[in-house]
Motif scaffolding. Sequence first.
Motif, PDB file in Angstrom:
ATOM      1  N   UNK A 177       0.908  -1.187  -0.046  1.00 10.49           N
ATOM      2  CA  UNK A 177      -0.206   0.114  -0.001  1.00 10.49           C
ATOM      3  C   UNK A 177       0.756   1.362  -0.036  1.00 10.49           C
ATOM      4  N   UNK A 178       1.956   1.279   0.564  1.00  7.77           N
ATOM      5  CA  UNK A 178       2.988   2.434   0.479  1.00  7.77           C
ATOM      6  C   UNK A 178       4.373   2.019   0.469  1.00  7.77           C
ATOM      7  N   UNK A 179       5.360   2.918  -0.113  1.00  7.32           N
ATOM      8  CA  UNK A 179       6.868   2.726  -0.099  1.00  7.32           C
ATOM      9  C   UNK A 179       7.158   3.962   0.265  1.00  7.32           C
ATOM     10  N   UNK A 180       8.139   3.910   1.237  1.00  5.49           N
ATOM     11  CA  UNK A 180       8.754   5.262   1.845  1.00  5.49           C
ATOM     12  C   UNK A 180      10.353   5.019   1.471  1.00  5.49           C
ATOM     13  N   UNK A 181      10.708   5.523   0.308  1.00  7.90           N
ATOM     14  CA  UNK A 181      12.205   5.645   0.182  1.00  7.90           C
ATOM     15  C   UNK A 181      13.032   6.442   0.883  1.00  7.90           C
ATOM     16  N   UNK A 182      14.128   6.005   1.222  1.00  8.69           N
ATOM     17  CA  UNK A 182      15.047   6.898   1.867  1.00  8.69           C
ATOM     18  C   UNK A 182      16.444   6.957   0.839  1.00  8.69           C
ATOM     19  N   UNK A 183      16.659   8.317   0.612  1.00  7.46           N
ATOM     20  CA  UNK A 183      17.844   8.264  -0.466  1.00  7.46           C
ATOM     21  C   UNK A 183      19.037   9.192   0.383  1.00  7.46           C
ATOM     22  N   UNK A 184      20.209   8.414   0.572  1.00  3.02           N
ATOM     23  CA  UNK A 184      21.223   9.249   1.257  1.00  3.02           C
ATOM     24  C   UNK A 184      21.427  10.443   0.994  1.00  3.02           C
ATOM     25  N   UNK A 185      21.848  11.327   1.881  1.00  9.99           N
ATOM     26  CA  UNK A 185      21.990  12.752   1.635  1.00  9.99           C
ATOM     27  C   UNK A 185      22.995  13.000   0.403  1.00  9.99           C
ATOM     28  N   UNK A 186      23.995  12.276   0.152  1.00  6.55           N
ATOM     29  CA  UNK A 186      25.055  12.450  -0.848  1.00  6.55           C
ATOM     30  C   UNK A 186      24.314  11.984  -2.339  1.00  6.55           C
ATOM     31  N   UNK A 187      23.173  11.343  -2.277  1.00  4.00           N
ATOM     32  CA  UNK A 187      22.614  11.101  -3.466  1.00  4.00           C
ATOM     33  C   UNK A 187      21.588  11.730  -4.089  1.00  4.00           C
ATOM     34  N   UNK A 188      21.256  12.954  -3.425  1.00  6.60           N
ATOM     35  CA  UNK A 188      19.953  13.852  -3.623  1.00  6.60           C
ATOM     36  C   UNK A 188      20.072  14.661  -5.080  1.00  6.60           C
ATOM     37  N   UNK A 189      21.224  14.733  -5.413  1.00  2.44           N
ATOM     38  CA  UNK A 189      21.145  15.619  -6.719  1.00  2.44           C
ATOM     39  C   UNK A 189      21.142  14.446  -7.515  1.00  2.44           C
ATOM     40  N   UNK A 190      20.302  14.798  -8.783  1.00  2.00           N
ATOM     41  CA  UNK A 190      19.848  13.790  -9.959  1.00  2.00           C
ATOM     42  C   UNK A 190      20.950  13.233 -10.455  1.00  2.00           C
ATOM     43  N   UNK A 191      22.131  13.798 -10.513  1.00  2.73           N
ATOM     44  CA  UNK A 191      23.278  13.132 -11.050  1.00  2.73           C
ATOM     45  C   UNK A 191      23.737  11.895 -10.108  1.00  2.73           C
ATOM     46  N   UNK A 192      23.914  12.028  -9.264  1.00  2.00           N
ATOM     47  CA  UNK A 192      24.193  11.240  -8.198  1.00  2.00           C
ATOM     48  C   UNK A 192      23.188  10.059  -7.866  1.00  2.00           C
ATOM     49  N   UNK A 193      22.128  10.589  -7.747  1.00  3.91           N
ATOM     50  CA  UNK A 193      21.021   9.466  -7.541  1.00  3.91           C
ATOM     51  C   UNK A 193      20.588   8.472  -8.663  1.00  3.91           C
ATOM     52  N   UNK A 194      21.205   8.664  -9.906  1.00  5.14           N
ATOM     53  CA  UNK A 194      20.919   7.886 -11.132  1.00  5.14           C
ATOM     54  C   UNK A 194      21.539   6.675 -10.647  1.00  5.14           C
TER      55      UNK A 194
END
Length: 60
Positions: free
Chosen positions: A41-58
Amino acid sequence: MTAIEADTELALQAEVNLASWPQIDLVSGGGRSVDVGEGVSRIYPSIPPLARSPSKAAGF
């Protein structure tokens, strides 16, 4: 409830931290490769602070 941790070391620590919560299943692996089954019913993602820019999150 299912918790998915991609980092192996963090998964080991999470296993210890969640030991007193039997309703939580911990899965070690990437979120894209884990089958969470039906009825999600729900997914809560947690992205590391260093990966918050689109280039790093790729890479996630």
